[in-house]
Motif scaffolding. Structure first.
Motif, PDB file in Angstrom:
ATOM      1  N   THR A 201      -6.754  -1.993  -0.469  1.00  0.00           N
ATOM      2  CA  THR A 201      -6.102  -2.013  -1.785  1.00  0.00           C
ATOM      3  C   THR A 201      -6.835  -2.949  -2.744  1.00  0.00           C
ATOM      4  O   THR A 201      -7.730  -2.533  -3.462  1.00  0.00           O
ATOM      5  CB  THR A 201      -4.627  -2.427  -1.636  1.00  0.00           C
ATOM      6  OG1 THR A 201      -4.540  -3.635  -0.851  1.00  0.00           O
ATOM      7  CG2 THR A 201      -3.825  -1.336  -0.944  1.00  0.00           C
ATOM      8  N   TYR A 390       0.863  -2.085  -2.869  1.00  0.00           N
ATOM      9  CA  TYR A 390       0.223  -1.036  -3.671  1.00  0.00           C
ATOM     10  C   TYR A 390       1.038  -0.668  -4.916  1.00  0.00           C
ATOM     11  O   TYR A 390       0.773   0.332  -5.575  1.00  0.00           O
ATOM     12  CB  TYR A 390      -0.080   0.209  -2.834  1.00  0.00           C
ATOM     13  CG  TYR A 390       1.075   0.804  -2.062  1.00  0.00           C
ATOM     14  CD1 TYR A 390       2.033   1.603  -2.676  1.00  0.00           C
ATOM     15  CD2 TYR A 390       1.179   0.602  -0.695  1.00  0.00           C
ATOM     16  CE1 TYR A 390       3.072   2.157  -1.964  1.00  0.00           C
ATOM     17  CE2 TYR A 390       2.217   1.156   0.041  1.00  0.00           C
ATOM     18  CZ  TYR A 390       3.153   1.929  -0.590  1.00  0.00           C
ATOM     19  OH  TYR A 390       4.192   2.478   0.129  1.00  0.00           O
ATOM     20  N   LEU A 427      -5.867   4.069  -6.063  1.00  0.00           N
ATOM     21  CA  LEU A 427      -5.613   4.091  -4.629  1.00  0.00           C
ATOM     22  C   LEU A 427      -5.318   5.510  -4.165  1.00  0.00           C
ATOM     23  O   LEU A 427      -4.742   6.303  -4.903  1.00  0.00           O
ATOM     24  CB  LEU A 427      -4.439   3.180  -4.269  1.00  0.00           C
ATOM     25  CG  LEU A 427      -4.602   1.696  -4.598  1.00  0.00           C
ATOM     26  CD1 LEU A 427      -3.370   0.921  -4.140  1.00  0.00           C
ATOM     27  CD2 LEU A 427      -5.862   1.133  -3.973  1.00  0.00           C
ATOM     28  N   THR A 435      -1.948   0.681   4.423  1.00  0.00           N
ATOM     29  CA  THR A 435      -1.026  -0.402   4.092  1.00  0.00           C
ATOM     30  C   THR A 435       0.278  -0.268   4.873  1.00  0.00           C
ATOM     31  O   THR A 435       0.818  -1.253   5.392  1.00  0.00           O
ATOM     32  CB  THR A 435      -0.737  -0.415   2.578  1.00  0.00           C
ATOM     33  OG1 THR A 435      -1.973  -0.546   1.866  1.00  0.00           O
ATOM     34  CG2 THR A 435       0.172  -1.571   2.207  1.00  0.00           C
TER      35      THR A 435
END
Length: 469
Positions: A201, A390, A427, A435
């Motif tokens: 990220t 995120y 992303l 994640t």
């Protein structure tokens, strides 16, 4: 019962029964669906169906809660004053309902993610995060320009760990510019490493946009040992990277890494003048009531030192917060969510992730849902303990802090646009998978860690004066 309803119930219950200091600043800007403006975005996550498909095997956000069923009554009875004889059974009933509606297996989900190789075009970046940027044995030959060991300042606490060991935990990418771009030290949470946490990220985005020079601090034993030891690594890393780069650094931490950083700032004052920003995602400066599930006072499969120290009423947490430790030492940005499945309470005004500002250094405490609401993409259930990493609003606040100095301010970012995003632009779903995998990875490491302990580690001698009576 929908998870949003359950979260609201739990939030209401906790915020009305737990008394903690109010945050200094809760940034608020109400955004309504009608206010959303069309805006081009480079992210490949463009609608809710994509996230639903991606998360079909994930129920990490409620697994920690459902684990509480068997001992939940003891937790709430011992820590939270009960409002009435029927409240606990009703709350446990709601927990069971949520669990039954989401029967996914957290460990199976995590294993599938890892075995499938994080399908997507970002595989190489994610693999590097696991194989290179998560290294705990690094050779950093460049000596600091000033003396930072055994003490950088006479007021610093003494190190119990050797300098060679402290320095070997720092992974410096070969692209590091040694001061041409502002350095940022990534700090992990409990049970994971910095590369695993941040490479998919922020590491990726910072590298692409040349926003900051990433350095990864990979704490031994996956940050499950004594948090006081983790603080030594952070204190040394801040002084070392600042010295070799010739400029101040910032830290970006997740979960317990933020608590380690606060302990380091309290007892190693030398790093305060070298740290431009302390940015924290899902911090638990007041611990979490769920830690008692794993550390109930006797040895369990999850009673690791760092876990026991994060109990809401632990001696470690009370020592940290006493004598000013509940206030920021440097400009601080805290970002957290009401849908945190690991840290509770995490709702304003009693959020564990909030700090006061008694020193006037500048603090922003941002509960994601206070800005985006729980009905817009940027504030929905996906924004869990790990999902905040995120979150687009969180990223905007980080960029604001690094660009403008001081804490990240909602008033300076385009909150309307950020709240309309399902994830930070740039992303991919592979990054989101990586994640989300942090939770099952951490769960495995927590169980595997040895030795187990029924109690938290003793407070170090230098901090004995701060243990509350």
């Amino acid at each position: 019962m929908a998870r949003s309803t359950f979260a609201a119930l739990l939030a209401t219950y906790l915020t009305t029964t737990l008394a903690t200091p109010n945050p200094v600043e809760v940034e608020r800007e109400a955004i309504t669906p009608a206010a959303l403006l069309p805006r081009a975005t480079s992210t490949s996550i463009t609608n809710q169906n994509q996230l639903l498909a991606a998360f079909s095997s994930f129920s990490a956000d409620i697994q920690s809660l459902s684990a509480a069923i068997s001992v939940g009554e003891a937790i709430f009875t011992n820590i939270v004053p009960a409002p009435g004889p029927t409240a606990i059974p009703q709350l446990l009933k709601e927990l069971q309902t949520v669990n039954n509606a989401n029967p996914g297996d957290i460990f199976k989900s995590g294993a599938e993610i890892l075995l499938n190789g994080f399908s997507g075009g970002d595989y190489a970046n994610i693999a590097a995060g696991y194989l290179l940027e998560s290294s705990t044995f690094n050779i950093n030959l460049i000596p600091p320009k000033t003396v930072i060991y055994p003490k950088a300042d006479p007021a610093d606490a003494p190190y119990d760990i050797s300098e060679a060991t402290l320095r070997s935990a720092i992974y410096i990418p070969p692209t590091f510019t040694y001061g041409k771009i502002q350095p940022v030290i990534f700090v992990p949470g409990t049970g994971v490493r910095a590369g695993q946490t941040w490479a998919p990220t922020y590491g990726k985005l910072f590298k692409q946009n040349k926003i900051a020079d990433a350095v990864y601090l990979n704490l031994p034993s996956e940050n499950l040992d004594d948090i006081q030891a983790s603080a030594e690594y952070i204190a040394y890393a801040v002084n070392y990277i600042s010295s070799i780069s010739g400029r101040n650094v910032s830290t970006i931490s997740w979960s317990s890494g933020s608590v380690s950083g606060q302990w380091a700032l309290k007892y190693w004052p030398s790093i305060r003048k070298r740290l431009s920003n302390k940015i924290s995602f899902s911090p638990d400066y007041h611990g979490t009531i769920f830690a008692q599930l794993l550390c109930p006072g006797f040895v369990t499969p999850g009673s690791d030192p760092a876990v026991c120290q994060q109990n809401y009423n632990s001696t470690f947490i009370r020592t940290l917060r006493n004598n000013g430790g509940d206030s920021a030492y440097v400009p601080t940005t805290n970002i957290y969510t009401i849908f945190d499945e690991i840290v509770e309470p995490q709702q304003d005004p009693n959020a564990s992730g909030a700090l006061l500002d008694a020193r006037g250094v500048g603090v922003s405490n941002t509960e994601i849902q206070s800005v985006c609401t729980a009905f817009l993409p940027g504030g929905t259930l996906y924004n869990s303990h790990e999902g905040v990493i995120y979150n687009a609003l969180g990223y905007a606040l980080v960029i604001d802090a690094l660009t403008n100095g001081g804490p990240g301010r909602v008033s300076r970012v385009n909150a309307t646009f950020q709240c309309s995003q399902f994830a930070t632009p740039g992303l991919s779903l592979a990054d989101i998978f990586a994640t989300e995998a942090l939770i099952p990875i951490a769960a495995f490491q927590i169980i595997a860690f040895l030795p187990k302990s029924a109690t938290e580690p003793p407070i170090k001698g230098y901090a004995q004066k701060d243990i509350p009576a």
